[in-house]
Design a protein around this motif. Structure first.
Motif, PDB file in Angstrom:
ATOM      1  N   LYS A 190      -6.208  -3.557   0.945  1.00  0.00           N
ATOM      2  CA  LYS A 190      -5.021  -3.778   1.773  1.00  0.00           C
ATOM      3  C   LYS A 190      -4.303  -5.069   1.368  1.00  0.00           C
ATOM      4  O   LYS A 190      -3.070  -5.110   1.313  1.00  0.00           O
ATOM      5  CB  LYS A 190      -5.436  -3.846   3.248  1.00  0.00           C
ATOM      6  N   HIS A 209      -2.569  -4.489  -2.052  1.00  0.00           N
ATOM      7  CA  HIS A 209      -1.406  -3.633  -1.826  1.00  0.00           C
ATOM      8  C   HIS A 209      -0.270  -4.431  -1.211  1.00  0.00           C
ATOM      9  O   HIS A 209       0.899  -4.309  -1.616  1.00  0.00           O
ATOM     10  CB  HIS A 209      -1.799  -2.467  -0.914  1.00  0.00           C
ATOM     11  N   GLY A 210      -0.609  -5.280  -0.230  1.00  0.00           N
ATOM     12  CA  GLY A 210       0.417  -6.083   0.424  1.00  0.00           C
ATOM     13  C   GLY A 210       1.090  -7.052  -0.518  1.00  0.00           C
ATOM     14  O   GLY A 210       2.324  -7.225  -0.483  1.00  0.00           O
ATOM     15  N   VAL A 223       1.272  -6.813  -3.908  1.00  0.00           N
ATOM     16  CA  VAL A 223       2.049  -6.073  -4.907  1.00  0.00           C
ATOM     17  C   VAL A 223       3.348  -5.564  -4.296  1.00  0.00           C
ATOM     18  O   VAL A 223       4.408  -5.578  -4.941  1.00  0.00           O
ATOM     19  CB  VAL A 223       1.216  -4.920  -5.500  1.00  0.00           C
ATOM     20  N   ASP A 224       3.313  -5.129  -3.052  1.00  0.00           N
ATOM     21  CA  ASP A 224       4.531  -4.686  -2.369  1.00  0.00           C
ATOM     22  C   ASP A 224       5.564  -5.805  -2.306  1.00  0.00           C
ATOM     23  O   ASP A 224       6.777  -5.558  -2.373  1.00  0.00           O
ATOM     24  CB  ASP A 224       4.205  -4.229  -0.949  1.00  0.00           C
ATOM     25  N   ARG A 225       5.088  -7.041  -2.158  1.00  0.00           N
ATOM     26  CA  ARG A 225       5.993  -8.175  -1.968  1.00  0.00           C
ATOM     27  C   ARG A 225       6.492  -8.777  -3.272  1.00  0.00           C
ATOM     28  O   ARG A 225       7.655  -9.170  -3.371  1.00  0.00           O
ATOM     29  CB  ARG A 225       5.284  -9.247  -1.116  1.00  0.00           C
ATOM     30  N   GLY A 234       5.368  -7.563  -6.662  1.00  0.00           N
ATOM     31  CA  GLY A 234       5.160  -6.752  -7.848  1.00  0.00           C
ATOM     32  C   GLY A 234       3.843  -7.072  -8.537  1.00  0.00           C
ATOM     33  O   GLY A 234       3.151  -8.029  -8.195  1.00  0.00           O
ATOM     34  N   PRO A 253       9.821  -8.361   0.108  1.00  0.00           N
ATOM     35  CA  PRO A 253       9.397  -7.117  -0.538  1.00  0.00           C
ATOM     36  C   PRO A 253      10.147  -6.889  -1.844  1.00  0.00           C
ATOM     37  O   PRO A 253      11.316  -7.268  -1.983  1.00  0.00           O
ATOM     38  CB  PRO A 253       9.722  -6.034   0.480  1.00  0.00           C
ATOM     39  N   THR A 254       9.478  -6.273  -2.808  1.00  0.00           N
ATOM     40  CA  THR A 254      10.141  -5.919  -4.068  1.00  0.00           C
ATOM     41  C   THR A 254      10.872  -4.599  -3.899  1.00  0.00           C
ATOM     42  O   THR A 254      10.537  -3.780  -3.051  1.00  0.00           O
ATOM     43  CB  THR A 254       9.114  -5.774  -5.201  1.00  0.00           C
TER      44      THR A 254
END
Length: 355
Positions: free
Chosen positions: A304, A307-308, A310-312, A314, A352-353
């Motif tokens: 988690k 994932h968080g 990478v979402d923000r 990259g 977020p990206t």
């Protein structure tokens, strides 16, 4: 020098008590070894492409081992690390010959019992104690046994396992300081107990606790009983954060790559998760005492967190986590990716990206 564990006896005990593997013919066993080596190479390409991480150091090829070889390799690695630590704790003073002989043999038998149990459970491992930068081990009998129990497609399941273990190899070989940092924290844990003359006895009790739990699942003692000083707990927090990151990263990569290259990945993941959660009372007690329950939470929490992040920012932004020990997540940041992003990338990075 003091002898904490009779390592030869530990190896003999692990070999004698280890379960036999599933029935396979010689030709089948040969095919499994060839397949796992090939799939390891395939997984390495997928992991590199997905993560953008490339090995910076030369590493040995994967070793496909049986249960006895897995136990022997881990005993050799533990011997390399634990012996000098015990010598430091004891000040290189030998106990009485009777105490040393009985104590080391008892601990050797107990350690061998634990490793025998684990040798029937572990699918793969990136072992870092015995050599620099480490070596990738795949336990062929266990992989075959689990894929049969799950009724999984052998090629798919084997590649799925390889993705996870190759990610661990990539973590240590693309980040050359990682192994030294990890071993340094192990040394720091021991240093934090210097002056506590009872640590060696607590270490013995920790090994005995694990061994006893195999025979008595009602045991409620924890191996964490050996952690007593605030300084030790601080080191343990850093190690917990590191292991949660590494396990979560491996799970994230498996889930990211899997759907692209493993047709039956959803079925495998569902079956494997059920296997993790199941178990008879003995297995559940062992998992708790060995910290496997904690490890299972690390998989979820770490995945988690990754994932968080990478979402923000990259994947490239996430990989900044491996820049130095200072950019590794702190324990309190694992539940708050924004806090890590703000600390490492600056406040402007916590957005977020696109896509």
């Amino acid at each position: 020098m003091a002898q904490f564990v009779d390592w030869d006896l530990a190896a003999a005990t692990a070999g004698a008590l280890g379960k036999s593997g599933p029935r396979v013919s010689y030709a089948e066993a040969t095919d499994v070894v060839v397949d796992l080596r090939r799939l390891t190479d395939e997984a390495a390409g997928h992991v590199a492409d997905y993560t953008g991480l490339r090995s910076q150091v030369t590493h040995p090829p994967v070793r496909v081992v049986d249960r006895r070889d897995w136990a022997a390799t881990n005993i050799a690695g533990l011997r390399e690390v634990i012996t000098p630590l015990v010598n430091r704790l004891s000040g290189d003073k030998r106990p009485g010959p009777l105490t040393e002989a009985i104590g080391s043999r008892l601990t050797g038998m107990q350690a061998g019992t634990v490793l025998a149990y684990l040798s029937g459970r572990v699918l793969g491992q990136y072992e870092v104690f015995s050599a620099d930068p480490g070596q990738l081990l795949l336990v062929a009998p266990n992989i075959v046994e689990v894929e049969r129990k799950l009724e999984a497609n052998p090629r798919d399941f084997r590649l799925w396992v390889c993705l996870h273990e190759v990610t661990h190899r990539t973590q240590f070989t693309s980040v050359p300081w990682m192994r030294a940092y990890f071993l340094g924290e192990v040394n720091a844990f021991v240093d934090a107990a210097q002056g506590n003359e009872h640590l060696l006895e607590r270490l013995r009790r920790g090994v005995a606790t694990l061994s006893d739990a195999i025979k008595d699942p009602e045991s409620r003692t924890s191996v964490l009983d050996i952690v007593q000083t605030p300084a030790q707990r601080a080191v343990l927090d850093r190690l917990t954060a590191l292991m949660t990151l590494l396990e979560g990263h491996a799970e994230f990569v498996m889930d990211g790559v899997g759907p692209q290259v493993i047709p039956s990945v959803e079925r495998i993941r569902a079956g494997f998760n059920r296997r993790r959660e199941a178990g008879n009372p003995l297995e559940k007690a062992i998992r708790r005492l060995l910290g496997v329950d904690v490890k299972m939470r690390q998989y979820a929490e770490g995945r988690k967190f990754v994932h968080g992040v990478v979402d923000r920012v990259g994947m490239d932004g996430f990989n900044k986590i491996f820049s130095s020990p200072l950019t590794l997540p702190r324990l309190n940041e694992l539940g708050d990716p924004d806090a890590w992003v703000a600390r490492v990338h600056g406040p402007a990075g916590a957005t977020p990206t696109a896509g």
